[in-house]
Design a protein around this motif. Structure first.
Motif, PDB file in Angstrom:
ATOM      1  N   LYS A 232       3.825  -7.850  -0.105  1.00  0.00           N
ATOM      2  CA  LYS A 232       2.803  -8.993  -0.271  1.00  0.00           C
ATOM      3  C   LYS A 232       2.585  -9.717   1.098  1.00  0.00           C
ATOM      4  O   LYS A 232       1.582 -10.198   1.166  1.00  0.00           O
ATOM      5  CB  LYS A 232       3.643 -10.142  -1.072  1.00  0.00           C
ATOM      6  CG  LYS A 232       3.885  -9.571  -2.702  1.00  0.00           C
ATOM      7  CD  LYS A 232       4.459 -10.530  -3.329  1.00  0.00           C
ATOM      8  CE  LYS A 232       4.558  -9.843  -4.879  1.00  0.00           C
ATOM      9  NZ  LYS A 232       5.708 -10.651  -5.677  1.00  0.00           N
ATOM     10  N   ALA A 233       3.428  -9.495   2.081  1.00  0.00           N
ATOM     11  CA  ALA A 233       3.231 -10.113   3.628  1.00  0.00           C
ATOM     12  C   ALA A 233       1.911  -9.250   3.961  1.00  0.00           C
ATOM     13  O   ALA A 233       1.043  -9.832   4.772  1.00  0.00           O
ATOM     14  CB  ALA A 233       4.501 -10.150   4.275  1.00  0.00           C
ATOM     15  N   ILE A 234       2.014  -7.894   3.949  1.00  0.00           N
ATOM     16  CA  ILE A 234       1.250  -7.133   4.415  1.00  0.00           C
ATOM     17  C   ILE A 234      -0.482  -7.523   3.642  1.00  0.00           C
ATOM     18  O   ILE A 234      -1.347  -7.544   4.364  1.00  0.00           O
ATOM     19  CB  ILE A 234       1.489  -5.352   3.935  1.00  0.00           C
ATOM     20  CG1 ILE A 234       2.581  -4.938   4.744  1.00  0.00           C
ATOM     21  CG2 ILE A 234       0.128  -4.751   4.287  1.00  0.00           C
ATOM     22  CD1 ILE A 234       3.082  -3.766   4.364  1.00  0.00           C
ATOM     23  N   GLU A 235      -0.271  -7.421   2.219  1.00  0.00           N
ATOM     24  CA  GLU A 235      -1.431  -7.874   1.435  1.00  0.00           C
ATOM     25  C   GLU A 235      -1.877  -9.223   1.804  1.00  0.00           C
ATOM     26  O   GLU A 235      -3.257  -9.330   1.987  1.00  0.00           O
ATOM     27  CB  GLU A 235      -1.243  -7.961  -0.055  1.00  0.00           C
ATOM     28  CG  GLU A 235      -0.769  -6.504  -0.696  1.00  0.00           C
ATOM     29  CD  GLU A 235      -0.617  -6.724  -2.198  1.00  0.00           C
ATOM     30  OE1 GLU A 235      -0.479  -5.604  -2.819  1.00  0.00           O
ATOM     31  OE2 GLU A 235      -0.128  -7.511  -2.483  1.00  0.00           O
ATOM     32  N   GLY A 236      -1.266  -9.978   2.014  1.00  0.00           N
ATOM     33  CA  GLY A 236      -1.533 -11.564   2.350  1.00  0.00           C
ATOM     34  C   GLY A 236      -2.039 -11.641   3.686  1.00  0.00           C
ATOM     35  O   GLY A 236      -3.018 -12.308   3.901  1.00  0.00           O
ATOM     36  N   THR A 237      -1.478 -10.830   4.733  1.00  0.00           N
ATOM     37  CA  THR A 237      -2.193 -11.052   5.975  1.00  0.00           C
ATOM     38  C   THR A 237      -3.454 -10.274   6.092  1.00  0.00           C
ATOM     39  O   THR A 237      -4.385 -10.840   6.608  1.00  0.00           O
ATOM     40  CB  THR A 237      -0.961 -10.037   6.940  1.00  0.00           C
ATOM     41  OG1 THR A 237       0.160 -10.794   6.864  1.00  0.00           O
ATOM     42  CG2 THR A 237      -1.471 -10.376   8.591  1.00  0.00           C
TER      43      THR A 237
END
Lengths: 330, 330
Positions: A232-237
């Motif tokens: 989710k950090a990858i997607e959010g960034t």
């Protein structure tokens, strides 16, 4: 080959799902597609009924439903019926773009775990800068894990990468907060020791989440909590950055806008490379048959990619190989 | 105010550090800067010695040194001596751009923990799309944590956001794999219950890592393992995406290159918004005085930002307030 499909699950269901199947059945004339859902709604988008079986269902599990409760109560939902078709031997694999938790619960309780595997995991092929991608698991099927679970994940991921993606001797890495063996929580250090002793995998040691998108490993193993947070950090960034770039260009001056028009093609090419659409859906691995979750907002093209992925899983019998592997484990 | 500085730590030390101090001393004429390191190397970049004290040291801790061993053996290193100045009351705060692990260990063992705080944490102000930023901790000072540690982190982060960044009633969120209270590992669920009962903070519940960059919370609390993994996933994704865009434009056709030149200003503005340079360094919070880690590759401007951050920490006496808070805790 027979694939059962939850035609009613997803943001644009049944339209997107059925349109995807229209395309997929041209590419795979040897597959029987079993569409579970409302017959009229399905037929409205279906080109023809060759290799198609429509099975009427009366209930719907949506994104607000509490997963375990939903699969217990809504026995005639398109999701539960599609999964049950696999359990009953009527289909070889199941696909849904609906409620992730409900599909995981249905996969776990209805299809069932492979013998010796305590905790199935959610796995996706994520994009890398060089376009090759890597498989990461667990992405959140479990809220917490033990080292033994992660050792199973390593084997599940390795078989998948080798068979479905055709990676020779896949490099398996363990997500930690440093590349040295001494880094990580007690759980991660114990997992490192376990993985070092599994002969069937090519364990290359720890990897930091900073390096996973560069293609340094073919399979990245994590506990479900951390894997979910990293995904989710990858997607959010990525989403924040792409939106910022778009806004910056849209709100920029005249020259910036012209420039934006000229680089548009490159940006959209980048979006394709970094998109998960072409890699198929997320697989619940560790259960007795392929249970695949497509994105909720899947386009017809994304559904085709997912059918391609399922076809490859069935063709290589990766699940059958895993059943055998774990059967002889003890 | 007196700040001790490890002039030899960092990729471009002492040049970048000293040049940063040249700038900072103009902005803060009331600060005494104590530069620890090799006098000749320092003087080569120093504009003048007003408000500067140079303290000669003979050893150097570099990035390859094992942290705990290094601070025990290299007693006359610029890093250890600069930290010791705080312990001895010669300086009010310490700054280093050197070996992170060594600075954390020195902060912990030499400066020492605030009474009642078991586990200090590493905290940074990370950028958000709207430019306000948020404070996240622990970013990896700990390899694993208990709920009680995270409850302390919530208070540490809340005081910091309120004092140093001037955020009124900072919204504190707990990193989990779902926004519902029922989501997360056992540890996270226990932490949720603890945070709900702390009166001094504005706890707004769980947050997913997908949403942290949008500015949905002012303080994000995580265990050190997950916090570190999420931070590095954000950094890795941003770095891969920006490089991909650059490569796409550089290797594109003529029109793409022209377009690239026209949007360059916007992209570099974006880089500024999303950069951590202006937010200062990472703070080791929970110790008795400000111990600040600047990026290893800090520019002189980044050093100035970090001095600004330390100045604000000293001016508001955030550490003194925290000492009082925890003193009266039991």
């Amino acid at each position: 080959m027979k694939i059962s499909i939850d035609a009613m699950g997803g943001d644009y269901a049944p339209e997107s799902i059925v349109k995807g199947i229209n395309l997929a059945k041209k590419e795979f004339p040897n597959i029987e597609f079993q569409l579970y859902g409302e017959p009229e709604a399905i037929k409205a988008h279906l080109e023809d009924e060759k290799n198609i079986k429509i099975i009427a269902t009366t209930e719907l599990i949506d994104f607000h439903d509490e997963p375990v409760k939903a699969i217990r109560k809504k026995k005639d939902s398109s999701l539960v019926r599609a999964v049950k078709a696999v359990k009953d031997g009527e289909a070889d694999a199941v696909l849904s773009a609906g409620n992730t938790g409900a599909l995981l619960a249905a996969g776990l309780f209805i299809v069932g775990r492979i013998k010796q595997i305590d905790r199935p995991a959610l796995m996706s092929t994520l994009p890398t800068a060089d376009g090759t991608g890597f498989d990461m698991l667990d992405l959140g099927a479990n809220a917490e894990n033990k080292p033994e679970h992660l050792a199973d994940f390593a084997i599940l991921g390795s078989y998948y990468a080798a068979n479905v993606r055709g990676v020779k001797n896949p490099r398996v890495a363990l997500l930690s907060n440093g590349s040295e063996e001494s880094k990580g929580s007690t759980m991660i250090k114990e997992t490192h020791a376990l993985l070092s002793n599994i002969e069937d995998i090519n364990f290359i040691g720890n990897i930091e989440s900073r390096d996973i998108l560069t293609g340094a490993a073919d399979v990245v193993v994590a506990d479900g909590f951390t894997g979910n947070a990293v995904l989710k950090a990858i997607e959010g960034t990525a989403s924040v950055l792409m939106r910022q770039i778009k806004n910056g260009i849209m709100n920029g001056g005249f020259t910036t806008k012209i420039g934006g028009a000229l680089v548009k093609k490159e940006l959209s090419k980048l979006k394709d490379t970094m998109s998960t659409d072409s890699a198929g859906g997320a697989a619940l691995v560790g259960v007795k048959a392929p249970v695949i979750k497509a994105h909720g907002n899947s386009s017809p093209e994304a559904i085709v990619s997912t059918i391609r992925q399922i076809h490859r899983m069935l063709e290589t019998d990766v699940t059958g190989q895993l059943v055998k592997h774990f059967e002889y484990k003890n």
